[in-house]
Write a protein that holds these residues in place. Structure first.
Motif, mmCIF file in Angstrom:
data_model
loop_
_atom_site.group_PDB
_atom_site.id
_atom_site.type_symbol
_atom_site.label_atom_id
_atom_site.label_comp_id
_atom_site.label_asym_id
_atom_site.label_seq_id
_atom_site.Cartn_x
_atom_site.Cartn_y
_atom_site.Cartn_z
ATOM 1 N N LYS A 214 -6.410 0.869 4.310
ATOM 2 C CA LYS A 214 -5.655 2.020 4.783
ATOM 3 C C LYS A 214 -4.290 2.140 4.116
ATOM 4 O O LYS A 214 -3.522 3.029 4.447
ATOM 5 N N GLY A 215 -3.961 1.252 3.205
ATOM 6 C CA GLY A 215 -2.648 1.250 2.572
ATOM 7 C C GLY A 215 -2.591 2.161 1.361
ATOM 8 O O GLY A 215 -3.563 2.841 0.997
ATOM 9 N N PRO A 216 -1.424 2.217 0.688
ATOM 10 C CA PRO A 216 -1.269 3.054 -0.500
ATOM 11 C C PRO A 216 -2.136 2.544 -1.639
ATOM 12 O O PRO A 216 -2.553 1.389 -1.684
ATOM 13 N N ALA A 217 -2.387 3.419 -2.625
ATOM 14 C CA ALA A 217 -3.256 3.080 -3.748
ATOM 15 C C ALA A 217 -2.552 2.091 -4.668
ATOM 16 O O ALA A 217 -1.327 2.100 -4.820
ATOM 17 N N VAL A 218 -3.337 1.218 -5.321
ATOM 18 C CA VAL A 218 -2.796 0.256 -6.283
ATOM 19 C C VAL A 218 -2.215 1.028 -7.462
ATOM 20 O O VAL A 218 -2.819 1.964 -7.994
ATOM 21 N N GLY A 219 -1.004 0.612 -7.879
ATOM 22 C CA GLY A 219 -0.306 1.292 -8.971
ATOM 23 C C GLY A 219 0.613 2.399 -8.503
ATOM 24 O O GLY A 219 1.404 2.928 -9.287
#
Length: 817
Positions: A214-219
């Motif tokens: 559920k967290g922000p996208a990698v990068g």
């Protein structure tokens, strides 16, 4: 009558509403405060517990990530062992590490100069590509610190970093490993984070390295989020709340990895976390609504029971206000309202009694007002007299006469205080005869009640003089039939001026208002006396100023004569300046090739120019240079070479001047110093050896700092003693003081033979300082330009004292050149 009824109804309606609203408001307030307090406590408790739980998870995840990175670093360190001394052995170690550590993508070896010798990946192996990475931070920082963690880079959305470890041994090279950071996702799983929260890892730039579902996208760049921005700033403090990438409010906890500069964030939506608080607020609202209904009903019943007695009180008060003091209010409620009615009835009786004596009081107040007006007029007259004249003989009679009039007394005396004799002198009297021989015309400070009044600064009233202590004024007053006295001091901020005395034949206390009036009279008398003294002082100053003016004119005439003398002195001063300028120019010529203190000695008196003429003398020569400097200049930038030379020359120059040596020449890193020329010293060899040892310590510290900058340099010194021909060489605009002879060649060759950190001296030098140094022999030195082997000694240390603490004794200069 209809209007009165309407007013009564309006009053009843207003009281009814006030009681009901007050009771309802009180109940609602108590319920609201209680609900708000409980809600706030629950909010703080819920938020604290959630934040603590997330902080514990963040710390645990940060420790696991740090442990994983440390394991990778330890595995990479294993392949840097010194036993793998060939590329084939190193390749085998690299292949084994790739099979054991899935996170390692590829490995490559850099030699001591930063050139790539081996690269091994899961798909290819390359030997001796010689790619130059000598300026890459992964090489330079690893050489300096032993290991290095590079910043994170992204290949698409895949985060990568490098771990570099230096090999064992001197200048053995570096192993660099490219790490795939996908393994960080294992620490962000739902089992670690929970079903309702999310977590992510950011680097020092705010880019996401790993994230939960559920967290922000990698990068993604999350550096603008307030909780992330707070941790990215220097000395930043973690925030307990913030916003997610969609702008929603979240509770946040963070743990840092100081070694990597990363931060692990655990967050949960504020709306989901505080759902129990919303339910509690709804229950509080229902409870307030129920309390509002109950308070409205109870307030209505209580307000109706109070209207009847209040109406009776209102009617009775209206009649009392109309002047009917015989009216009485009948209220029988057996509470505070009945007590209030009784107080109204009592007040009506008191008002009736007050009207009976009001006229007598008005007449008395009128007499007091007339007396006050008379006092004001008298004070105004005294004020005009004080402001219109500076003559005490004109002002004080007016003050005493008006004081006698306003106090209705029988006598008034005004005394002035003489500080030199500490006495009170009578200056004005009304009601008593003023004579020079009267016992009351001069009173001592210590034997009179005047002193007590002056010390306290307040008036003193005596109602019966016969009971007062005996003193001259008291005896005269009693003999004259006076029975009461009032002493008023005449003082201001600058000191005591005197006293005002009021005498009365009738005994009794003085009224307080009369004492206040006399204090005002005292202020007027002080003002008059102070103005008179000021006028006298100004007049005296004027006469002194005229005398001073005449003195100034006499001084001006003397000043004119002195100005003429000063012109003559200026002429002789110009001649002296010309001689001094010539002497300074001579010193500047000498400073072209001599140390400043030597130039000053030569120029301080005539006849020392012979010291610079060609002559033969025994000298001690010190020659020093840097080991490896030629190779250093070939491989480094010119700017860096110049920086090293500046530091080197600055360190040597300080010690040359300290030991009063003569700098013969310097060429690059080579420096030659003479002792015993041109100024002779009996201990010239001792000075040279001490200076050389201290130079070795000073430059030793510099070489350590240069080594940290990647420069491998050493320092060697050669010392020889012998006879040389000394004198000036060069041309008019560029002169040098030089020494010519085999002793200079011997010192230079001994310096060439010295290794880094060695001080080599000829056997003759050692023989002159043998009792003060520790040394070891160096025999059979084959030096260029010498046909036979040279016997020399390596000077190890100055015996019995630290070199850095060596203090040069006052030079004992020879009388002959």
């Amino acid at each position: 009558m209809s209007e009165v009824k309407n007013r009564g109804w309006s009053l009843r309606q207003g009281l009814f509403a006030k009681y009901v609203v007050s009771l309802v408001g009180l109940v609602v307030f108590v319920l609201a405060v209680n609900g708000a307090t409980e809600t706030w406590i629950s909010y703080q408790s819920t938020r604290a517990s959630l934040t603590a739980a997330m902080a514990e998870k963040a710390d645990a995840s940060a420790r696991r990530i740090d442990q994983a990175v440390s394991d990778l670093q330890r595995q990479i360190s294993w392949v840097t062992r010194a036993s793998a001394n060939t590329l084939e052995l190193r390749r085998a170690d690299y292949v084994q590490l790739l099979s054991q550590a899935p996170a390692v993508r590829q490995l490559y070896q850099l030699d001591g100069q930063g050139r790539e010798q081996l690269r091994v990946s899961r798909t290819a192996i390359a030997f001796s590509s010689n790619n130059d990475l000598s300026r890459d931070l992964r090489f330079t920082d690893t050489v300096t610190h032993g290991s290095n963690f590079s910043g994170v880079t992204f290949k698409g959305t895949q985060p990568m970093m490098s771990i570099s470890v230096a090999h064992s041994g001197f200048n053995a090279g570096v192993t660099v490993a490219d790490i795939d950071l996908d393994f960080l996702e294992d620490f962000m799983s739902e089992a670690q984070v929970g079903k309702v929260g999310f977590a992510y890892v950011v680097d020092p730039r705010g880019q996401v390295l790993a994230s939960s579902a559920k967290g922000p996208a990698v990068g993604q760049d999350v550096s603008k989020l307030e909780q992330v921005a707070a941790m990215l700033t220097p000395d930043g403090q973690p925030l307990a709340s913030g916003t997610d990438s969609n702008g929603h409010s979240v509770l946040s906890a963070v743990a840092t990895l100081p070694k990597l500069g990363w931060a692990v964030f655990f967050e949960q939506s504020t709306a989901h976390a505080l759902a129990p608080i919303r339910d509690q607020l709804l229950r509080g609202a229902l409870l307030i609504a129920l309390g509002l209904a109950v308070a409205t009903l109870a307030g209505s019943l209580l307000a109706r029971r109070m209207l009847v007695p209040i109406t009776a009180l209102r009617t009775g008060a209206r009649k009392l206000g109309a002047g009917d003091f015989g009216q009485r209010i009948e209220v029988h409620t057996h509470d505070e309202l009945e007590e209030l009615a009784d107080q109204f009835n009592s007040m009506a009786g008191q008002l009736a009694q007050s009207y009976a004596v009001l006229e007598a009081k008005v007449e008395e107040r009128t007499r007091d007002l007339a007396q006050s007006i008379n006092e004001l007029k008298v004070l105004e007259e005294v004020g005009r007299a004080v402001s219109s004249s500076l003559d005490l003989n004109a002002v004080l009679p007016t003050v005493s006469a008006r004081a006698l009039e306003i106090t209705h007394a029988d006598a008034v005396l005004i005394y002035s205080y003489e500080a030199a004799t500490r006495r009170f002198r009578l200056v004005e009297a009304k009601g008593l005869e003023r004579t020079q021989d009267a016992p009351y015309s001069m009173l001592d400070e210590e034997t009179t009640l005047l002193a007590e009044s002056v010390r306290s600064g307040e008036p003193i009233a005596i109602a019966e003089l016969e009971s007062a202590p005996a003193h001259p004024l008291r005896d005269v007053a009693v003999a004259g039939g006076f029975h009461a006295v009032l002493f008023t001091p005449l003082v201001d901020q600058q000191g005591v001026l005197g006293a005002l005395v009021v005498l009365r034949r009738s005994a009794g206390a003085f009224p307080p208002n009369l004492i206040g009036v006399m204090r005002t009279f005292a202020h007027q008398a002080v003002l008059a006396m102070r103005n008179a003294r000021l006028f006298t002082e100004v007049d005296q100053k004027g006469r002194e100023l005229a005398l001073t003016h005449a003195t100034v004119q006499q001084q001006a005439e003397k000043l004119t004569e002195q100005t003429e003398q000063l012109r003559e002195w200026n002429k002789s001063l110009e001649e002296r300046v010309e001689k001094q300028l010539a002497e300074i120019e001579r010193i500047r010529r000498l400073e072209r090739f001599l140390a400043p203190q030597v130039a000053q000695i030569i120029a301080s008196s005539d006849g020392h120019d012979a010291l610079l003429q060609s002559h033969r003398r025994e000298v001690t020569v010190v020659f020093c240079d840097l080991r490896g400097f030629t190779a250093f200049t070939e491989t480094t930038e010119p700017e860096e070479a110049m920086n090293v030379l500046r530091e080197y020359h600055a360190a040597l120059g300080k010690l040359i001047f300290k030991y009063e040596g003569t700098l013969d020449r310097y060429a690059g890193d080579g420096v030659m110093i003479l002792f015993n020329a041109p100024i002779p010293f009996e201990d010239h060899t001792t000075r040279a050896v001490k200076m050389a040892l201290e130079m070795r310590e000073e430059i030793g510290g510099l070489t350590e700092r240069w080594k940290n900058r990647g420069h491998s340099l050493g320092f060697g010194v050669g010392i020889a003693v012998g006879y040389a021909t000394l004198g000036q060489v060069g041309f008019e605009n560029r002169l040098e003081y030089a020494a010519i002879g085999s002793v200079t060649n011997l010192a230079s060759r001994l310096c060439d033979a010295a290794k880094a950190g060695q001080v080599i001296a000829s056997r003759r030098v050692y023989g002159m300082v043998e009792g003060s140094v520790d040394a070891r022999p160096i025999d059979d030195l084959h030096l260029k330009g010498f046909n036979h082997p040279v016997l020399a000694m390596e000077i190890l240390q100055w015996r019995g004292e630290g070199v850095e603490a060596a203090v040069i004794e006052e030079p004992r200069r020879s009388a002959a050149t």
